[in-house]
Design a protein around this motif. Structure first.
Motif, PDB file in Angstrom:
ATOM      1  N   PHE A 288      52.927  50.322  33.529  1.00  0.00           N
ATOM      2  CA  PHE A 288      52.162  50.533  34.753  1.00  0.00           C
ATOM      3  C   PHE A 288      51.927  49.196  35.456  1.00  0.00           C
ATOM      4  O   PHE A 288      51.794  48.149  34.810  1.00  0.00           O
ATOM      5  CB  PHE A 288      50.836  51.211  34.437  1.00  0.00           C
ATOM      6  N   PRO A 289      51.886  49.201  36.784  1.00  0.00           N
ATOM      7  CA  PRO A 289      51.700  47.941  37.508  1.00  0.00           C
ATOM      8  C   PRO A 289      50.309  47.354  37.291  1.00  0.00           C
ATOM      9  O   PRO A 289      49.360  48.069  36.970  1.00  0.00           O
ATOM     10  CB  PRO A 289      51.896  48.358  38.978  1.00  0.00           C
ATOM     11  N   SER A 290      50.213  46.037  37.460  1.00  0.00           N
ATOM     12  CA  SER A 290      48.913  45.385  37.401  1.00  0.00           C
ATOM     13  C   SER A 290      48.022  45.912  38.507  1.00  0.00           C
ATOM     14  O   SER A 290      48.494  46.311  39.575  1.00  0.00           O
ATOM     15  CB  SER A 290      49.072  43.861  37.542  1.00  0.00           C
ATOM     16  N   GLU A 291      46.737  45.928  38.239  1.00  0.00           N
ATOM     17  CA  GLU A 291      45.766  46.397  39.231  1.00  0.00           C
ATOM     18  C   GLU A 291      44.792  45.274  39.551  1.00  0.00           C
ATOM     19  O   GLU A 291      44.383  44.519  38.666  1.00  0.00           O
ATOM     20  CB  GLU A 291      45.006  47.617  38.707  1.00  0.00           C
ATOM     21  N   GLU A 292      44.417  45.177  40.813  1.00  0.00           N
ATOM     22  CA  GLU A 292      43.470  44.173  41.257  1.00  0.00           C
ATOM     23  C   GLU A 292      42.187  44.852  41.711  1.00  0.00           C
ATOM     24  O   GLU A 292      42.230  45.920  42.327  1.00  0.00           O
ATOM     25  CB  GLU A 292      44.049  43.364  42.419  1.00  0.00           C
ATOM     26  N   PRO A 293      41.023  44.258  41.410  1.00  0.00           N
ATOM     27  CA  PRO A 293      39.763  44.830  41.904  1.00  0.00           C
ATOM     28  C   PRO A 293      39.753  44.872  43.426  1.00  0.00           C
ATOM     29  O   PRO A 293      40.360  44.029  44.090  1.00  0.00           O
ATOM     30  CB  PRO A 293      38.695  43.865  41.368  1.00  0.00           C
ATOM     31  N   SER A 294      39.087  45.872  43.986  1.00  0.00           N
ATOM     32  CA  SER A 294      38.959  45.952  45.431  1.00  0.00           C
ATOM     33  C   SER A 294      38.132  44.776  45.939  1.00  0.00           C
ATOM     34  O   SER A 294      37.353  44.178  45.177  1.00  0.00           O
ATOM     35  CB  SER A 294      38.284  47.270  45.825  1.00  0.00           C
ATOM     36  N   PRO A 295      38.284  44.406  47.222  1.00  0.00           N
ATOM     37  CA  PRO A 295      37.531  43.258  47.752  1.00  0.00           C
ATOM     38  C   PRO A 295      36.016  43.413  47.602  1.00  0.00           C
ATOM     39  O   PRO A 295      35.293  42.421  47.528  1.00  0.00           O
ATOM     40  CB  PRO A 295      37.944  43.234  49.229  1.00  0.00           C
ATOM     41  N   GLY A 296      35.542  44.658  47.552  1.00  0.00           N
ATOM     42  CA  GLY A 296      34.105  44.883  47.439  1.00  0.00           C
ATOM     43  C   GLY A 296      33.574  44.830  46.025  1.00  0.00           C
ATOM     44  O   GLY A 296      32.369  44.993  45.807  1.00  0.00           O
ATOM     45  N   LEU A 297      34.448  44.583  45.040  1.00  0.00           N
ATOM     46  CA  LEU A 297      34.022  44.514  43.640  1.00  0.00           C
ATOM     47  C   LEU A 297      34.272  43.104  43.118  1.00  0.00           C
ATOM     48  O   LEU A 297      35.382  42.748  42.736  1.00  0.00           O
ATOM     49  CB  LEU A 297      34.779  45.534  42.789  1.00  0.00           C
ATOM     50  N   LEU A 298      33.214  42.298  43.096  1.00  0.00           N
ATOM     51  CA  LEU A 298      33.334  40.922  42.647  1.00  0.00           C
ATOM     52  C   LEU A 298      33.082  40.838  41.148  1.00  0.00           C
ATOM     53  O   LEU A 298      32.045  41.309  40.664  1.00  0.00           O
ATOM     54  CB  LEU A 298      32.310  40.044  43.387  1.00  0.00           C
ATOM     55  N   PRO A 299      34.022  40.278  40.390  1.00  0.00           N
ATOM     56  CA  PRO A 299      33.797  40.112  38.948  1.00  0.00           C
ATOM     57  C   PRO A 299      32.599  39.196  38.689  1.00  0.00           C
ATOM     58  O   PRO A 299      32.474  38.134  39.301  1.00  0.00           O
ATOM     59  CB  PRO A 299      35.100  39.471  38.465  1.00  0.00           C
ATOM     60  N   GLU A 300      31.719  39.621  37.794  1.00  0.00           N
ATOM     61  CA  GLU A 300      30.533  38.851  37.455  1.00  0.00           C
ATOM     62  C   GLU A 300      30.354  38.825  35.940  1.00  0.00           C
ATOM     63  O   GLU A 300      30.733  39.765  35.245  1.00  0.00           O
ATOM     64  CB  GLU A 300      29.278  39.458  38.096  1.00  0.00           C
ATOM     65  N   ILE A 301      29.766  37.772  35.452  1.00  0.00           N
ATOM     66  CA  ILE A 301      29.406  37.694  34.038  1.00  0.00           C
ATOM     67  C   ILE A 301      28.041  38.357  33.878  1.00  0.00           C
ATOM     68  O   ILE A 301      27.056  37.947  34.498  1.00  0.00           O
ATOM     69  CB  ILE A 301      29.355  36.240  33.547  1.00  0.00           C
ATOM     70  N   GLY A 302      27.992  39.407  33.061  1.00  0.00           N
ATOM     71  CA  GLY A 302      26.745  40.132  32.874  1.00  0.00           C
ATOM     72  C   GLY A 302      26.691  40.758  31.496  1.00  0.00           C
ATOM     73  O   GLY A 302      27.701  40.847  30.791  1.00  0.00           O
ATOM     74  N   ASP A 303      25.499  41.183  31.117  1.00  0.00           N
ATOM     75  CA  ASP A 303      25.324  41.825  29.817  1.00  0.00           C
ATOM     76  C   ASP A 303      25.901  43.232  29.842  1.00  0.00           C
ATOM     77  O   ASP A 303      25.685  43.992  30.785  1.00  0.00           O
ATOM     78  CB  ASP A 303      23.834  41.887  29.459  1.00  0.00           C
ATOM     79  N   LEU A 304      26.636  43.564  28.798  1.00  0.00           N
ATOM     80  CA  LEU A 304      27.197  44.897  28.635  1.00  0.00           C
ATOM     81  C   LEU A 304      26.894  45.398  27.234  1.00  0.00           C
ATOM     82  O   LEU A 304      27.166  44.708  26.254  1.00  0.00           O
ATOM     83  CB  LEU A 304      28.719  44.892  28.852  1.00  0.00           C
ATOM     84  N   SER A 305      26.337  46.593  27.146  1.00  0.00           N
ATOM     85  CA  SER A 305      26.135  47.235  25.857  1.00  0.00           C
ATOM     86  C   SER A 305      27.301  48.183  25.630  1.00  0.00           C
ATOM     87  O   SER A 305      27.289  49.328  26.091  1.00  0.00           O
ATOM     88  CB  SER A 305      24.796  47.989  25.830  1.00  0.00           C
ATOM     89  N   ILE A 306      28.334  47.695  24.945  1.00  0.00           N
ATOM     90  CA  ILE A 306      29.563  48.459  24.762  1.00  0.00           C
ATOM     91  C   ILE A 306      29.445  49.326  23.514  1.00  0.00           C
ATOM     92  O   ILE A 306      29.236  48.826  22.410  1.00  0.00           O
ATOM     93  CB  ILE A 306      30.778  47.529  24.665  1.00  0.00           C
ATOM     94  N   VAL A 307      29.573  50.622  23.699  1.00  0.00           N
ATOM     95  CA  VAL A 307      29.509  51.580  22.597  1.00  0.00           C
ATOM     96  C   VAL A 307      30.881  51.775  21.966  1.00  0.00           C
ATOM     97  O   VAL A 307      31.014  51.945  20.753  1.00  0.00           O
ATOM     98  CB  VAL A 307      28.934  52.921  23.089  1.00  0.00           C
ATOM     99  N   TYR A 308      31.939  51.740  22.804  1.00  0.00           N
ATOM    100  CA  TYR A 308      33.304  51.948  22.318  1.00  0.00           C
ATOM    101  C   TYR A 308      34.276  51.345  23.326  1.00  0.00           C
ATOM    102  O   TYR A 308      34.012  51.346  24.542  1.00  0.00           O
ATOM    103  CB  TYR A 308      33.601  53.439  22.157  1.00  0.00           C
ATOM    104  N   GLU A 309      35.407  50.842  22.808  1.00  0.00           N
ATOM    105  CA  GLU A 309      36.447  50.327  23.702  1.00  0.00           C
ATOM    106  C   GLU A 309      37.794  50.412  23.008  1.00  0.00           C
ATOM    107  O   GLU A 309      37.916  50.148  21.807  1.00  0.00           O
ATOM    108  CB  GLU A 309      36.163  48.880  24.101  1.00  0.00           C
ATOM    109  N   ASP A 310      38.829  50.795  23.743  1.00  0.00           N
ATOM    110  CA  ASP A 310      40.210  50.696  23.287  1.00  0.00           C
ATOM    111  C   ASP A 310      41.069  50.331  24.485  1.00  0.00           C
ATOM    112  O   ASP A 310      40.548  49.912  25.528  1.00  0.00           O
ATOM    113  CB  ASP A 310      40.674  51.982  22.583  1.00  0.00           C
ATOM    114  N   GLU A 311      42.391  50.441  24.349  1.00  0.00           N
ATOM    115  CA  GLU A 311      43.282  50.009  25.419  1.00  0.00           C
ATOM    116  C   GLU A 311      43.230  50.887  26.658  1.00  0.00           C
ATOM    117  O   GLU A 311      43.708  50.505  27.723  1.00  0.00           O
ATOM    118  CB  GLU A 311      44.730  49.933  24.925  1.00  0.00           C
TER     119      GLU A 311
END
Length: 318
Positions: A78-101
């Motif tokens: 699948f092609p690479s995806e870029e965040p939309s201009p209105g979604l700025l990546p930020e460093i923040g706290d995340l409570s991750i319950v589960y993650e996979d690919e």
């Protein structure tokens, strides 16, 4: 089916694009038809062909009209995806319950918006997830499958690419995606178990508020009473709610229609005094995993502001 995010050489960089591998059991089918049968939407296939993806059969690039034989191995990158201009990546706290690919399950606190808006462009759950992806150099954007209101706490499901988002959205449309909430509502609910099946639509003249209306969208909420209490002059009922549809403000609208609005929900008739928000928490998400088709369930604890109102020292009424 084999799925992997194993890095592959691509110039001097690592290729971390999402990929799926399929084995062909029966020949006599075109590649396009085979991929469609595997849930690859026409839109996703078009993006794969023209926006930097790749489709290979037995290691060779092929077009979608290529005829497949039994035993062939089909790889779709699948092609690479870029965040939309209105979604700025930020460093923040995340409570991750589960993650996979394929996906990530996050426990969102009350007071945090799910996605950016004009009033809340930063500090949202989506901003923090985009920041996580950027830090990990993952060529993905944030596909929110389930949203929660700013003042609702609990589990949110996020897909890591458009294909996984498509598969999970199809499940949700077909009532295959279940969520259970815990809430405190006004008054003592009489029946211990019941279902609310009432269509929901936008209230005339409002861009925010929803109501039960005949021309609205089908919505079903199952309700189970967990306990009834009297707290500082407030009659409250603790309930568990299971959603089979995902309409905007569904629980809030259905419980107001039933005569028991959420405590703290001033938009839909709830009173204040015991909690600084609507007393609503998404405690469980269950669905079929889009890659394995196995049933999965994820749970999280009830937050302290709701939990303290359901402690054993509170007078319980039958």
């Amino acid at each position: 089916m084999i799925h992997s995010l194993t890095a592959m050489s691509k110039g001097d960089e690592l290729d971390r694009r999402f990929r799926l591998v399929f084995q062909v059991d029966e020949g006599g089918i075109l590649l396009r038809e085979f991929l469609h049968a595997k849930g690859i939407s026409k839109r996703t296939l078009t993006a794969t062909k023209y926006d930097g993806g790749d489709i290979r059969v037995n290691g060779f690039e092929r077009n979608v009209r290529h005829p497949l034989q039994s035993g062939d191995e089909v790889l779709i990158i699948f092609p690479s995806e870029e965040p939309s201009p209105g979604l700025l990546p930020e460093i923040g706290d995340l409570s991750i319950v589960y993650e996979d690919e394929a996906l990530i399950i996050v426990d969102k606190p009350a007071g945090q918006s799910t996605i950016p808006s004009r009033d809340h462009p930063n500090g949202t759950m989506a901003n923090a997830v985009a920041g996580k992806f950027a830090k990990e150099r993952l060529p993905a954007t944030v596909h929110v499958v389930t949203r929660l209101d700013k003042d609702t706490s609990g589990l949110i499901c996020i897909a890591k690419n458009r294909h996984i988002h498509h598969l999970l959205s199809e499940q949700m449309m077909n009532s295959g995606f279940h969520r259970q909430y815990i809430a405190l509502v006004e008054g003592h609910v009489e029946r211990d178990q019941f279902s609310i099946v009432q269509p929901i639509g936008r209230k005339d003249g409002s861009i925010i508020e929803r109501i039960v209306r005949e021309d609205g969208q089908f919505a079903r909420t199952d309700v189970e009473v967990l306990g009834r209490s009297d707290i500082k002059g407030h009659q409250l009922t603790k309930i568990a709610l299971t959603l089979y549809t995902g309409r905007t403000h569904q629980i809030r609208v259905h419980m107001r229609w039933a005569g028991h609005p959420l405590h703290g929900d001033d938009l839909y008739g709830g009173s204040h005094g015991l909690i600084g928000r609507q007393a609503l928490h998404c405690a469980m998400i269950g669905f079929l995993h889009p890659l394995t088709s196995e049933k999965v369930e994820f749970r999280c604890d009830i937050p302290l502001d709701i939990k303290r109102l359901t402690n054993t020292d509170i007078k319980q009424t039958q």
